[in-house]
Design a protein around this motif. Structure first.
Motif, PDB file in Angstrom:
ATOM      1  N   PHE A 136      20.211  -1.617  17.389  1.00 43.17           N
ATOM      2  CA  PHE A 136      18.818  -1.556  17.843  1.00 43.17           C
ATOM      3  C   PHE A 136      18.148  -0.306  17.283  1.00 43.17           C
ATOM      4  CE2 PHE A 136      21.539   0.514  20.925  1.00 43.17           C
ATOM      5  CZ  PHE A 136      20.899   1.718  21.182  1.00 43.17           C
ATOM      6  N   GLU A 137      16.820  -0.354  17.189  1.00 42.76           N
ATOM      7  CA  GLU A 137      16.074   0.776  16.647  1.00 42.76           C
ATOM      8  C   GLU A 137      15.909   1.866  17.698  1.00 42.76           C
ATOM      9  OE1 GLU A 137      11.754   2.140  14.800  1.00 42.76           O
ATOM     10  OE2 GLU A 137      12.041   0.047  15.431  1.00 42.76           O
ATOM     11  N   ILE A 138      16.011   3.130  17.230  1.00 42.01           N
ATOM     12  CA  ILE A 138      15.697   4.292  18.065  1.00 42.01           C
ATOM     13  C   ILE A 138      14.234   4.641  17.795  1.00 42.01           C
ATOM     14  CG2 ILE A 138      16.337   6.659  18.647  1.00 42.01           C
ATOM     15  CD1 ILE A 138      19.061   6.058  17.303  1.00 42.01           C
ATOM     16  N   GLY A 139      13.347   4.073  18.590  1.00 43.85           N
ATOM     17  CA  GLY A 139      11.921   4.128  18.310  1.00 43.85           C
ATOM     18  C   GLY A 139      11.356   5.527  18.243  1.00 43.85           C
ATOM     19  N   ASP A 181       0.843  -1.188   0.000  1.00 40.77           N
ATOM     20  CA  ASP A 181       0.000   0.000   0.000  1.00 40.77           C
ATOM     21  C   ASP A 181       0.886   1.248   0.000  1.00 40.77           C
ATOM     22  OD1 ASP A 181      -2.276  -1.632   0.122  1.00 40.77           O
ATOM     23  OD2 ASP A 181      -2.112  -1.754   2.319  1.00 40.77           O
ATOM     24  N   ARG A 182       0.236   2.414   0.069  1.00 39.56           N
ATOM     25  CA  ARG A 182       1.002   3.668   0.032  1.00 39.56           C
ATOM     26  C   ARG A 182       1.700   3.957   1.346  1.00 39.56           C
ATOM     27  NH1 ARG A 182       0.684   7.058  -3.929  1.00 39.56           N
ATOM     28  NH2 ARG A 182       1.119   8.858  -2.587  1.00 39.56           N
ATOM     29  N   GLU A 183       1.309   3.324   2.402  1.00 43.95           N
ATOM     30  CA  GLU A 183       1.908   3.587   3.705  1.00 43.95           C
ATOM     31  C   GLU A 183       3.395   3.215   3.703  1.00 43.95           C
ATOM     32  OE1 GLU A 183       1.493   2.150   8.373  1.00 43.95           O
ATOM     33  OE2 GLU A 183       0.234   1.276   6.808  1.00 43.95           O
ATOM     34  N   SER A 184       4.197   4.003   4.397  1.00 41.64           N
ATOM     35  CA  SER A 184       5.621   3.697   4.549  1.00 41.64           C
ATOM     36  C   SER A 184       6.139   4.331   5.833  1.00 41.64           C
ATOM     37  CB  SER A 184       6.418   4.206   3.349  1.00 41.64           C
ATOM     38  OG  SER A 184       6.439   5.623   3.321  1.00 41.64           O
ATOM     39  N   GLU A 185       7.352   3.949   6.202  1.00 41.73           N
ATOM     40  CA  GLU A 185       8.006   4.511   7.378  1.00 41.73           C
ATOM     41  C   GLU A 185       9.500   4.653   7.102  1.00 41.73           C
ATOM     42  OE1 GLU A 185       7.284   2.134  10.827  1.00 41.73           O
ATOM     43  OE2 GLU A 185       5.078   2.292  10.689  1.00 41.73           O
ATOM     44  N   VAL A 186      10.140   5.495   7.915  1.00 45.31           N
ATOM     45  CA  VAL A 186      11.603   5.537   7.971  1.00 45.31           C
ATOM     46  C   VAL A 186      11.993   5.206   9.404  1.00 45.31           C
ATOM     47  CG1 VAL A 186      13.696   6.893   7.649  1.00 45.31           C
ATOM     48  CG2 VAL A 186      11.711   7.289   6.164  1.00 45.31           C
ATOM     49  N   ARG A 187      12.840   4.224   9.556  1.00 43.74           N
ATOM     50  CA  ARG A 187      13.277   3.819  10.888  1.00 43.74           C
ATOM     51  C   ARG A 187      14.786   4.052  11.017  1.00 43.74           C
ATOM     52  NH1 ARG A 187       9.598  -1.468  12.504  1.00 43.74           N
ATOM     53  NH2 ARG A 187       7.646  -0.663  11.599  1.00 43.74           N
ATOM     54  N   PHE A 188      15.194   4.253  12.257  1.00 48.62           N
ATOM     55  CA  PHE A 188      16.574   4.637  12.545  1.00 48.62           C
ATOM     56  C   PHE A 188      17.177   3.638  13.535  1.00 48.62           C
ATOM     57  CE2 PHE A 188      14.199   8.346  11.285  1.00 48.62           C
ATOM     58  CZ  PHE A 188      15.029   8.970  10.384  1.00 48.62           C
TER      59      PHE A 188
END
Length: 783
Positions: free
Chosen positions: A595-598, A577-584
């Motif tokens: 580990f992720e910096i939530g 779908d069009r939804e997306s995220e950027v994770r760090f």
């Protein structure tokens, strides 16, 4: 061309003692117009030229003459006195115009030599040139920065890392601490200045001491070259830096810089080859500029035996359109003010607002002092510092009984136009000149020294990913269903590690991933692919292997182009779908356990995210960049602490608004579509400028369909350094790279790596695993 016209009348002169005849043709011309060379006239500027003449026959000259215009361009005028004026338009640029003027001398009745009149003509050509740039009347915000360096040691030659191509710098404060003055014999007494070497600015600082033992603190001022002339005096930019060498001793030098045009001070000095005079009391040192007879003069002297030293002086001037001498101006951002009669060992409160201005010292005199040459101590202090809400002046010279007096010239710049105590990017995260060093990256890999003409790719063993994931086999839709994307080498002590992104589409479950490799046979710093390290990709060391797979999300299964800044890494993830995220992710410790910096996560509910960039700005806050094939979205961090996350009110630049255009040509027929940028990486320049490089292959179906690998460099400018505003983006350059035998492909991705200020490299990612699924091959474009 010149033509003389005279009367042909034969004059008869009768005198009481007899008579004789004077023939006019036998005498010289009465006068001639002085030759006029061909002229140039800038468009929109009032052209002026004063025609002059020479008298050839003094016996007959009566002083009555008038000039006139015979032919010339429309609207040109000539006054009776010979002043030629004309204002050409921009439509006349490049056109030459023939001009002819004349002058007539009237010899009144009774003149014994000539009739009336006598004339001369003069012709020349005037060519219209381009209009000059307007004289700036303002300094943009961010034009100047001030920075402090402490604990530099003695006999300093210190690389600031500030680009000499983008800035011009000088000294505006100094302290030579804990030294023992050397009063014996001749030598270089004092050197405090900045000089450009290679691509960067260096600080030179030294005082003549026993054992070279003093320790230096230095304050500097740097101005962008866009607002600063160097060496010349044309008023095309509001600031001027000019150096004067070998001026001699006890100098009082006329710079010929007009006080009506500039306000000036000293931002660097060197007293060379003198014998310091430690005896008795007198003026210890003078280095300042002063106004006299309409120009700025340099005064420089050090108390030495026989007045023997020679001076080099480095000056800074600001146009009177943006600066004034005296108190602050409500309309001009710069002022220079003299503070005289200050005490020794003083901390003088100037009452200048530290909230409104940034200040430094650009002239000084230490007078009526007796130099203390015994033992160690603080030698010289002349700088400004904020205390409370105002700027204070620190003055001291090492003298007997601490009794010298001081005069100080202070330069202050309005905050906004200037920033103070700028924290420059760390050496391993910025380069001195992005366009120059990017263009220096080799476009092809070197042949292997061990395997003849075989291209020297790098490789590492797959120890964790099962068959047939990330392969070009039919079980994975021939590699089109899932593939690796970005590639980034980590920094510092983690410099043996690199990270790639990927996404499992056809497996169960789907999964976006980060895959971590350790090049255990390589060094943490320096290139991996140069001959001294040489391993062919066919035979990687057992120490070069995959060490970790980090699963990210099962819905947002596609891992896009990545960037690591220091050891923080940004990865965009997208699903169907069009939804997306950027994770760090934080790789600071053991990269295998990142580990992720939530709190930093960016949620994009209605926008794809195909590639992400990450950098730290000169104000120590962070900027993230997200690309979706149409827009570049910029996210500004909430603070200097990465863990606080980003402001969700992004700044968006559509690709059609990029100056010079986003380069997306497909290179001919493109089966399956045109390849767009698979990675977008920030490249910070050490002076604070920000660039972005986008990497792509011209074919969307590459490497199955062969295309061309390109990298494009863009400059990103924020108006007035307001990072919350929408930036302006300029295309700077394009460079082609070559990958062979599908060992790397920019349709998968490529990643920037900053080795140090002078070395910028690029890594090319491979689409999938090789030799079945035994190895991951990649390329390093380094030098």
């Amino acid at each position: 061309m010149r033509k003389y016209v005279r009367s042909s009348i034969l004059l008869v002169v009768i005198v009481s003692t007899g008579s004789f005849v004077k023939d006019a043709a036998a005498r010289p011309p009465l006068f001639t117009i002085n030759p006029i060379a061909d002229q140039s006239a800038p468009a929109t500027v009032n052209f002026q030229y004063q025609a002059r003449y020479s008298v050839d026959d003094e016996d007959c000259w009566m002083g009555n003459i008038a000039f006139g215009l015979i032919s010339g361009p429309a609207s040109m005028m000539v006054t009776n006195s010979g002043k030629i004026t004309w204002t050409p338009s921009t439509s006349q640029i490049g056109e030459p115009y023939a001009v002819t003027i004349n002058a007539t001398a009237f010899t009144p009745f009774g003149n014994p030599c000539y009739g009336n009149p006598a004339q001369d003509f003069e012709s020349f050509t005037v060519t219209v040139t381009a209009a000059p740039p307007p004289t700036p009347t303002a300094l943009p915000n961010g034009s100047i920065f001030f920075k402090e360096y402490t604990g530099l040691g003695d006999n300093v030659n210190f690389n600031t890392g500030i680009s000499a191509l983008t800035h011009v710098c000088g000294i505006i404060g100094m302290a030579a601490l804990d030294g023992d003055i050397n009063e014996d014999d001749d030598g270089d007494i004092l050197q405090v200045y900045m000089y450009a070497s290679g691509l960067e600015w260096w600080i030179r600082a030294d005082f003549r001491t026993h054992h070279d033992d003093e320790n230096w603190d230095i304050d500097i001022l740097c101005a962008k070259r866009e607002v600063a002339n160097v060496g010349g005096e044309a008023l095309t930019k509001p600031l001027l830096f000019k150096n004067y060498y070998n001026l001699g001793d006890n100098i009082n030098y006329d710079t010929r810089i007009r006080t009506s045009d500039y306000v000036c001070g000293i931002v660097g000095l060197a007293a060379i080859d003198g014998d310091l005079n430690e005896n008795d009391t007198g003026t210890i040192m003078q280095t300042y500029m002063f106004q006299s007879g309409g120009t700025w003069r340099i005064r420089a002297d050090f108390r030495s035996h026989h007045d023997s030293e020679s001076w080099d002086i480095y000056t800074f001037c600001a146009s009177t359109k943006v600066a004034q001498f005296g108190n602050p101006s409500p309309t001009k951002p710069i002022f220079l003010k003299a503070f005289n009669g200050l005490a020794n060992n003083g901390h003088y409160d100037t009452r200048i607002s530290a909230t409104d201005y940034v200040c430094g010292v650009v002239g000084m005199t230490a007078y009526d002092g007796d130099i203390e040459e015994h033992d160690g101590g603080n030698i010289l202090e002349a700088y400004m510092y904020p205390a409370g809400n105002t700027w204070r002046i620190r003055t001291d010279f090492r003298t007997h009984k601490d009794h010298e007096g001081w005069n100080i010239n202070a330069l202050c710049v309005k905050r906004g136009v200037a920033t103070a105590n700028v924290v420059l990017p760390a050496p391993e995260s910025c380069v001195a000149n992005v366009p120059l060093l990017f263009d220096k990256i080799p476009g092809k890999v070197r042949p292997s020294p061990h395997f003849g003409s075989t291209k020297k790719y790098l490789g590492a063993w797959n120890t964790l990913i099962p068959w047939p994931r990330y392969t070009s086999q039919a079980a994975n839709n021939f590699g089109l269903g899932e593939h690796f994307q970005g590639i980034q080498r980590l920094h510092g002590s983690n410099g043996q590690y690199f990270v790639i992104s990927g996404g499992i589409k056809n497996g169960s479950p789907r999964q976006s991933q980060l895959i971590v490799f350790k090049m255990g046979s390589q060094l943490a710093s320096g290139p991996w692919a140069l001959p001294s390290y040489g391993h062919s990709y066919k035979f990687p060391s057992p120490l070069d292997r995959m060490v970790s797979v980090i699963d990210i999300d099962i819905e947002l299964w596609h891992g896009g182009g990545i960037q690591a800044h220091q050891n923080f890494l940004a990865i965009p993830i997208t699903g169907d779908d069009r939804e997306s995220e950027v994770r760090f992710f934080d790789f600071t410790g053991a990269p295998e356990n990142a580990f992720e910096i939530g709190a930093a996560r960016l949620i994009r509910p209605d926008k794809k995210s195909y590639a992400a960039g990450l950098t730290r700005l000169s104000n120590q806050r962070y900027m993230a960049l997200v690309w979706d094939d149409n827009d570049l979205d910029f996210y500004y961090s909430l603070s200097t602490d990465f863990r606080h996350g980003f402001d969700t009110s992004l700044q968006r630049v559509n690709k059609n608004d990029v100056i010079g255009g986003v380069k997306e040509d497909c290179g001919g027929i493109s089966p399956g579509g045109c390849g767009t940028y698979q990675n977008v990486n920030f490249i910070p320049q050490c002076d604070g400028a920000i660039y972005v490089v986008g990497t792509r292959n011209t074919k969307k179906a590459s490497p199955t369909v062969t295309g061309t690998d390109y990298a494009d460099v863009y400059r990103v400018d924020w108006p007035d350094n307001d990072y919350s505003a929408t930036p302006i983006i300029h295309h700077i350059l394009r460079k082609q790279f070559y990958c062979y035998n599908q060992q790397c492909n920019f349709g998968a991705g490529a990643g920037i790596y900053v080795q140090d200020r002078s070395h910028l490299w690029l890594y090319g990612a491979s689409h999938w695993l090789h030799n079945g699924n035994a190895r991951y091959n990649f390329n390093e474009y380094s030098y």
